[in-house]
Write a protein that holds these residues in place. Structure first.
Motif, PDB file in Angstrom:
ATOM      1  N   VAL A   1      -2.836   6.206  23.046  1.00 54.58           N
ATOM      2  CA  VAL A   1      -2.109   6.821  24.157  1.00 54.58           C
ATOM      3  C   VAL A   1      -2.874   8.000  24.750  1.00 54.58           C
ATOM      4  CG1 VAL A   1       0.135   6.187  23.197  1.00 54.58           C
ATOM      5  CG2 VAL A   1      -0.838   8.428  22.664  1.00 54.58           C
TER       6      VAL A   1
ATOM      7  N   VAL B   1       6.499   5.315  24.865  1.00 57.47           N
ATOM      8  CA  VAL B   1       5.192   5.151  25.495  1.00 57.47           C
ATOM      9  C   VAL B   1       5.303   4.112  26.605  1.00 57.47           C
ATOM     10  CG1 VAL B   1       2.790   4.470  25.119  1.00 57.47           C
ATOM     11  CG2 VAL B   1       4.047   5.696  23.325  1.00 57.47           C
TER      12      VAL B   1
ATOM     13  N   ALA C   1       3.662   1.406  29.056  1.00 54.68           N
ATOM     14  CA  ALA C   1       2.484   0.537  28.974  1.00 54.68           C
ATOM     15  C   ALA C   1       2.461  -0.439  30.149  1.00 54.68           C
ATOM     16  CB  ALA C   1       2.491  -0.237  27.668  1.00 54.68           C
TER      17      ALA C   1
ATOM     18  N   VAL D   1      -3.481  -1.588  24.381  1.00 58.24           N
ATOM     19  CA  VAL D   1      -2.448  -2.148  23.491  1.00 58.24           C
ATOM     20  C   VAL D   1      -2.983  -3.462  22.944  1.00 58.24           C
ATOM     21  CG1 VAL D   1      -0.086  -3.023  23.302  1.00 58.24           C
ATOM     22  CG2 VAL D   1      -0.594  -1.177  24.915  1.00 58.24           C
TER      23      VAL D   1
ATOM     24  N   ALA E   1       0.102   4.331  27.471  1.00 56.94           N
ATOM     25  CA  ALA E   1      -0.844   3.577  26.639  1.00 56.94           C
ATOM     26  C   ALA E   1      -2.168   3.421  27.380  1.00 56.94           C
ATOM     27  CB  ALA E   1      -0.261   2.207  26.299  1.00 56.94           C
TER      28      ALA E   1
ATOM     29  N   PHE F   1      -1.768   0.562  19.281  1.00 56.97           N
ATOM     30  CA  PHE F   1      -2.105   1.093  20.599  1.00 56.97           C
ATOM     31  C   PHE F   1      -2.650   2.508  20.514  1.00 56.97           C
ATOM     32  CE2 PHE F   1       2.356   1.844  19.726  1.00 56.97           C
ATOM     33  CZ  PHE F   1       2.567   3.168  20.081  1.00 56.97           C
TER      34      PHE F   1
END
Length: 116
Positions: A65, A40, A42, A80, A77, A63
């Motif tokens: 997504v 992922v 971020a 978070v 993301a 988090f």
């Protein structure tokens, strides 16, 4: 859900994982979760924390997504939160909240000035 790789996650699904790598100087990093297939991406702007927002490799996080093509990642993301940290009060992570507000009041004097 643990132990099962999700292939289509909605943004309201919450995942537990950890920070795989973080590039503080560039403001982005990579998160991993055993319940997601793939890493992922971020950005620091989605970290829900007070003060300077950055993460460290190995740090536990929670988090959400969205599916997106971001560099070589298929997940991005949308927020978070470092594990054990409550979201800050205010507009962080709240798209309906104000980005900036001010109580500044400007008044002008309409009387002519004396040139003399």
């Amino acid at each position: 859900m643990p132990g099962r790789a999700l292939h289509g996650a909605a943004s309201d699904d919450t995942f537990s994982g950890q920070v795989h790598e973080w590039h503080s100087e560039e403001g982005w990093g990579v998160l991993v979760s055993p319940t997601l297939s793939g890493d992922v991406w971020a950005h620091f702007s989605v970290i829900e924390a007070e003060g300077f927002r950055e993460l460290t490799a190995g740090q536990a996080v929670t988090f959400a997504v969205e599916q997106a093509e971001q560099d070589r990642f298929r997940w991005r993301a949308v927020w978070v939160r470092p594990s054990g940290v409550q979201p800050p009060s205010g507009d962080v992570g709240d798209p309906a909240g104000p980005g900036y507000s001010s109580d500044l009041d400007i008044t002008f004097d309409d009387s002519p000035s004396d040139p003399g």
